[in-house]
Motif scaffolding. Structure first.
Motif, mmCIF file in Angstrom:
data_model
loop_
_atom_site.group_PDB
_atom_site.id
_atom_site.type_symbol
_atom_site.label_atom_id
_atom_site.label_comp_id
_atom_site.label_asym_id
_atom_site.label_seq_id
_atom_site.Cartn_x
_atom_site.Cartn_y
_atom_site.Cartn_z
ATOM 1 N N MET A 113 0.856 -1.194 0.000
ATOM 2 C CA MET A 113 0.000 0.000 0.000
ATOM 3 C C MET A 113 0.891 1.243 0.000
ATOM 4 O O MET A 113 1.953 1.239 0.628
ATOM 5 N N SER A 114 0.449 2.311 -0.667
ATOM 6 C CA SER A 114 1.312 3.492 -0.779
ATOM 7 C C SER A 114 1.707 4.008 0.607
ATOM 8 O O SER A 114 0.886 4.029 1.522
ATOM 9 N N GLY A 115 2.948 4.380 0.741
ATOM 10 C CA GLY A 115 3.443 4.896 2.025
ATOM 11 C C GLY A 115 4.010 3.820 2.934
ATOM 12 O O GLY A 115 4.830 4.105 3.806
ATOM 13 N N VAL A 116 3.587 2.574 2.731
ATOM 14 C CA VAL A 116 4.000 1.517 3.670
ATOM 15 C C VAL A 116 5.501 1.236 3.569
ATOM 16 O O VAL A 116 6.203 1.169 4.588
ATOM 17 N N THR A 117 6.010 1.088 2.339
ATOM 18 C CA THR A 117 7.441 0.787 2.209
ATOM 19 C C THR A 117 8.283 1.925 2.793
ATOM 20 O O THR A 117 9.279 1.675 3.474
ATOM 21 N N ALA B 165 19.147 1.772 13.121
ATOM 22 C CA ALA B 165 20.599 1.822 12.908
ATOM 23 C C ALA B 165 20.917 2.714 11.726
ATOM 24 O O ALA B 165 20.124 2.814 10.795
ATOM 25 N N LYS B 166 22.087 3.346 11.781
ATOM 26 C CA LYS B 166 22.515 4.211 10.687
ATOM 27 C C LYS B 166 22.747 3.384 9.417
ATOM 28 O O LYS B 166 22.401 3.789 8.315
ATOM 29 N N LEU B 167 23.327 2.207 9.598
ATOM 30 C CA LEU B 167 23.539 1.295 8.469
ATOM 31 C C LEU B 167 22.957 -0.066 8.851
ATOM 32 O O LEU B 167 23.675 -0.956 9.290
ATOM 33 N N PRO B 168 21.628 -0.245 8.692
ATOM 34 C CA PRO B 168 21.025 -1.504 9.125
ATOM 35 C C PRO B 168 21.558 -2.706 8.341
ATOM 36 O O PRO B 168 21.909 -2.564 7.164
ATOM 37 N N ASP B 169 21.626 -3.858 8.979
ATOM 38 C CA ASP B 169 22.022 -5.108 8.317
ATOM 39 C C ASP B 169 21.097 -5.299 7.104
ATOM 40 O O ASP B 169 19.877 -5.375 7.255
ATOM 41 N N PRO B 170 21.670 -5.350 5.903
ATOM 42 C CA PRO B 170 20.827 -5.408 4.697
ATOM 43 C C PRO B 170 19.887 -6.613 4.656
ATOM 44 O O PRO B 170 18.805 -6.536 4.079
ATOM 45 N N ARG B 171 20.284 -7.719 5.264
ATOM 46 C CA ARG B 171 19.396 -8.901 5.238
ATOM 47 C C ARG B 171 18.170 -8.650 6.107
ATOM 48 O O ARG B 171 17.052 -9.012 5.772
ATOM 49 N N GLU B 172 18.400 -8.001 7.237
ATOM 50 C CA GLU B 172 17.257 -7.714 8.119
ATOM 51 C C GLU B 172 16.412 -6.581 7.544
ATOM 52 O O GLU B 172 15.189 -6.586 7.668
ATOM 53 N N TYR B 173 17.077 -5.630 6.882
ATOM 54 C CA TYR B 173 16.346 -4.558 6.187
ATOM 55 C C TYR B 173 15.357 -5.201 5.202
ATOM 56 O O TYR B 173 14.181 -4.877 5.177
ATOM 57 N N ASP B 174 15.846 -6.165 4.411
ATOM 58 C CA ASP B 174 14.969 -6.826 3.445
ATOM 59 C C ASP B 174 13.838 -7.581 4.130
ATOM 60 O O ASP B 174 12.707 -7.615 3.634
ATOM 61 N N THR B 175 14.159 -8.202 5.266
ATOM 62 C CA THR B 175 13.123 -8.931 6.006
ATOM 63 C C THR B 175 11.988 -7.983 6.382
ATOM 64 O O THR B 175 10.807 -8.332 6.303
ATOM 65 N N VAL B 176 12.357 -6.775 6.745
ATOM 66 C CA VAL B 176 11.344 -5.796 7.166
ATOM 67 C C VAL B 176 10.607 -5.214 5.966
ATOM 68 O O VAL B 176 9.372 -5.249 5.901
ATOM 69 N N VAL B 177 11.362 -4.698 4.979
ATOM 70 C CA VAL B 177 10.689 -3.931 3.921
ATOM 71 C C VAL B 177 9.887 -4.799 2.956
ATOM 72 O O VAL B 177 9.006 -4.305 2.263
ATOM 73 N N ALA B 178 10.164 -6.113 2.942
ATOM 74 C CA ALA B 178 9.400 -6.992 2.044
ATOM 75 C C ALA B 178 8.002 -7.285 2.593
ATOM 76 O O ALA B 178 7.169 -7.857 1.889
ATOM 77 N N THR B 179 7.734 -6.896 3.840
ATOM 78 C CA THR B 179 6.455 -7.305 4.433
ATOM 79 C C THR B 179 5.250 -6.587 3.840
ATOM 80 O O THR B 179 4.147 -7.120 3.843
ATOM 81 N N GLY B 180 5.452 -5.370 3.326
ATOM 82 C CA GLY B 180 4.307 -4.596 2.814
ATOM 83 C C GLY B 180 3.549 -5.345 1.731
ATOM 84 O O GLY B 180 2.314 -5.326 1.673
ATOM 85 N N GLU B 181 4.278 -6.015 0.870
ATOM 86 C CA GLU B 181 3.662 -6.716 -0.267
ATOM 87 C C GLU B 181 2.901 -7.963 0.196
ATOM 88 O O GLU B 181 1.944 -8.388 -0.442
ATOM 89 N N GLN B 182 3.331 -8.530 1.299
ATOM 90 C CA GLN B 182 2.652 -9.744 1.772
ATOM 91 C C GLN B 182 1.217 -9.414 2.205
ATOM 92 O O GLN B 182 0.306 -10.226 2.048
ATOM 93 N N VAL B 183 1.035 -8.222 2.723
ATOM 94 C CA VAL B 183 -0.303 -7.795 3.157
ATOM 95 C C VAL B 183 -1.227 -7.652 1.945
ATOM 96 O O VAL B 183 -2.337 -8.194 1.914
ATOM 97 N N THR B 184 -0.758 -6.936 0.918
ATOM 98 C CA THR B 184 -1.663 -6.660 -0.210
ATOM 99 C C THR B 184 -1.996 -7.927 -1.005
ATOM 100 O O THR B 184 -3.130 -8.082 -1.448
ATOM 101 N N ILE B 185 -1.026 -8.847 -1.147
ATOM 102 C CA ILE B 185 -1.354 -10.049 -1.953
ATOM 103 C C ILE B 185 -2.383 -10.921 -1.239
ATOM 104 O O ILE B 185 -3.298 -11.462 -1.856
ATOM 105 N N GLU C 123 -11.039 -18.403 -8.272
ATOM 106 C CA GLU C 123 -9.997 -19.145 -7.548
ATOM 107 C C GLU C 123 -8.747 -18.308 -7.562
ATOM 108 O O GLU C 123 -8.334 -17.812 -8.623
ATOM 109 N N ALA C 124 -8.141 -18.134 -6.420
ATOM 110 C CA ALA C 124 -6.938 -17.291 -6.364
ATOM 111 C C ALA C 124 -6.091 -17.711 -5.184
ATOM 112 O O ALA C 124 -6.606 -18.211 -4.179
ATOM 113 N N ARG C 125 -4.763 -17.541 -5.332
ATOM 114 C CA ARG C 125 -3.900 -17.709 -4.163
ATOM 115 C C ARG C 125 -2.746 -16.717 -4.225
ATOM 116 O O ARG C 125 -2.356 -16.251 -5.297
ATOM 117 N N SER C 126 -2.209 -16.398 -3.063
ATOM 118 C CA SER C 126 -1.072 -15.487 -2.996
ATOM 119 C C SER C 126 0.236 -16.282 -3.071
ATOM 120 O O SER C 126 0.284 -17.440 -2.647
#
Ligand code: ADP
Ligand code: ASP
Ligand code: MG
Length: 406
Positions: free
Chosen positions: A43-47, A58-78, A91-94
């Protein structure tokens, strides 16, 4: 029967009513007999919010954990769209990126898609199930969630269209097509019915965020027919296609801007062979993309100033890399200025016509706008100017190149 990929951006899935609107649009395509895969953004604004939270931790967050966090927005909309489609009797699935899987390289935060195994998804689609796919995310070689850089859902959609051998990839967004420049800034921007892959690639790469650059690269490579259209109105959009499909060719096809640039200056860099390599090598190793570069002529032949631009998000890493190497590189000071904008003029006509750059310089001069850095390529001229002049520069150039809508 056609196979199509439909992608909806953040504004198009910005609230529950809009997701219901998307469900209805998808149903129309299914009712018309198409096999459909839908790719969604958050949803707009979420990312933005998710990114801000990481940066507050953190000033320089661990990129793997950053991805874990920022990828969540799309899971909600699908999930929500799949529910909405089921409510309409479909019939549909995410599908999350890792479930398909969409595999990427290991550059967390701006990963590149390596491969997509569409076997399971394709089989489900052939059975009549709508596949609702999370854009922006994939799974890296470390088996962890990766994300494709801001705006990456466009790339997810085009990559999926290529992998599925789809007949079309329709990118639904909050404007009804690709314009000569950002229609939100220049009211006289003109809608293009068609644009070449090459021109769109240049426009995207210099900041026209209507399509992510990699999505255009991928469309060009796999010859995916990409269309940009409005998710709110039923009107024809803009087709991105080969040059030979375009009848009228313009000298200048578009103007773009990017506020996502920071100007970095290294003062008193020793002027000797190999110095550029020793500065830009470590930056590249740290996945910092350097864009415009100018090296001044040194007055005494011993020291020079080096100016270049990096994305805002890469500044912290660039600083870290350069400061760590300051004594071996031998520069005196690193300074940065985030209040700049890069304005670029694009057109295949530049190959054969002189004077296009001169018109840009003259127009900016007439408006009293100082140019800080210039760079050119075969079909593009970019200048770096103070950010406060963004709108003035865009409007003046749009008029000067005769692009204004009647
Ligand atoms: P989405 O969330 O659907 O992915 P984006 O915000 O990423 O949408 O991209 C659409 C926006 O791109 C438009 O709202 C517009 O402001 C901007 N834009 C910039 N340049 C152009 C252009 N040349 N043509 C159309 N839109 C443009
Ligand atoms: N949600 C991601 C972003 O805002 C990806 C996208 O929308 O394309 O960058
Ligand atoms: Mg986008």
């Amino acid at each position: 029967m056609a196979r199509i990929v439909m992608k909806f951006g953040g504004t198009s899935v910005g609230d529950i009513d809009r997701i219901k609107n998307v469900a209805n649009r998808v149903k129309r395509e299914v009712d018309a007999g198409n096999q459909v895969a839908v790719v969604l953004s958050a949803m707009s604004g979420v990312t933005n919010q998710l990114v801000a939270w990481c940066n507050q931790m953190a000033k320089l967050p661990d990129p793997r954990e950053y991805d874990t966090v920022v990828a969540t927005g799309e899971q909600v909309t699908i999930g929500l769209l799949a529910i909405g489609l089921q409510e309409l009797g479909l019939e549909a699935r995410s599908w999350c990126g890792w479930q398909i899987p969409i595999r990427s390289n290991g550059v967390h935060g701006k990963a590149r898609i390596d491969s997509i195994d569409t076997a399971r998804m394709s089989a489900a689609m052939a059975q009549g199930q709508v596949a609702v796919v999370a854009g922006f995310q994939a799974v890296g070689p470390d088996e962890r969630i990766s994300t494709l850089g801001r705006g990456g859902s466009d790339t997810s959609a085009v990559a999926l269209a290529a992998a599925l051998g789809a007949d079309r990839c329709d990118i639904y967004t909050d404007v009804d097509g690709i314009y000569t420049t950002d229609p939100r800034i220049v009211a006289k921007a003109r809608k293009l019915h068609r644009i070449t892959y090459e021109e769109m690639l240049e426009l995207a790469s210099v900041g026209a965020k209507v399509l992510q650059t990699r999505s255009v690269e991928m469309a060009m490579k796999h010859r995916v027919r990409v269309q940009v259209l409005s998710s709110f109105e039923d009107k024809p959009g803009t087709l991105v296609c080969d040059e030979d499909e375009i009848v009228e060719k313009e000298l200048v096809s578009g103007i773009a801007y990017s506020r996502d640039e920071t100007k970095v200056t290294l003062t008193r860099v020793p002027d000797r062979p190999g110095v550029a390599a020793s500065i830009f090598g470590p930056l590249a190793d740290a996945s910092v993309n350097v864009d415009m570069i100018v090296q001044n002529v040194s007055e005494d032949g011993r020291f020079t100033d080096l100016t270049f631009t990096v994305a805002h998000t890469d500044l912290e890493r660039a600083r870290e890399v350069l400061n760590a190497a300051q004594s071996s590189l031998g520069f005196e000071r690193l300074s940065d200025d985030p209040d700049v904008v890069k304005v670029s003029v694009i057109g295949v006509g530049m190959r054969s016509h002189a004077g296009i750059a001169q018109k840009m310089f003259q127009t900016l001069a007439q408006e009293g706008i100082n140019i800080q850095v210039i760079s050119t390529s075969e079909i593009k001229i970019s200048v770096l100017i103070a950010e406060k002049y963004t709108e003035l520069a865009l409007r003046a150039l749009h008029t000067a190149y005769g692009l204004d809508a009647a």
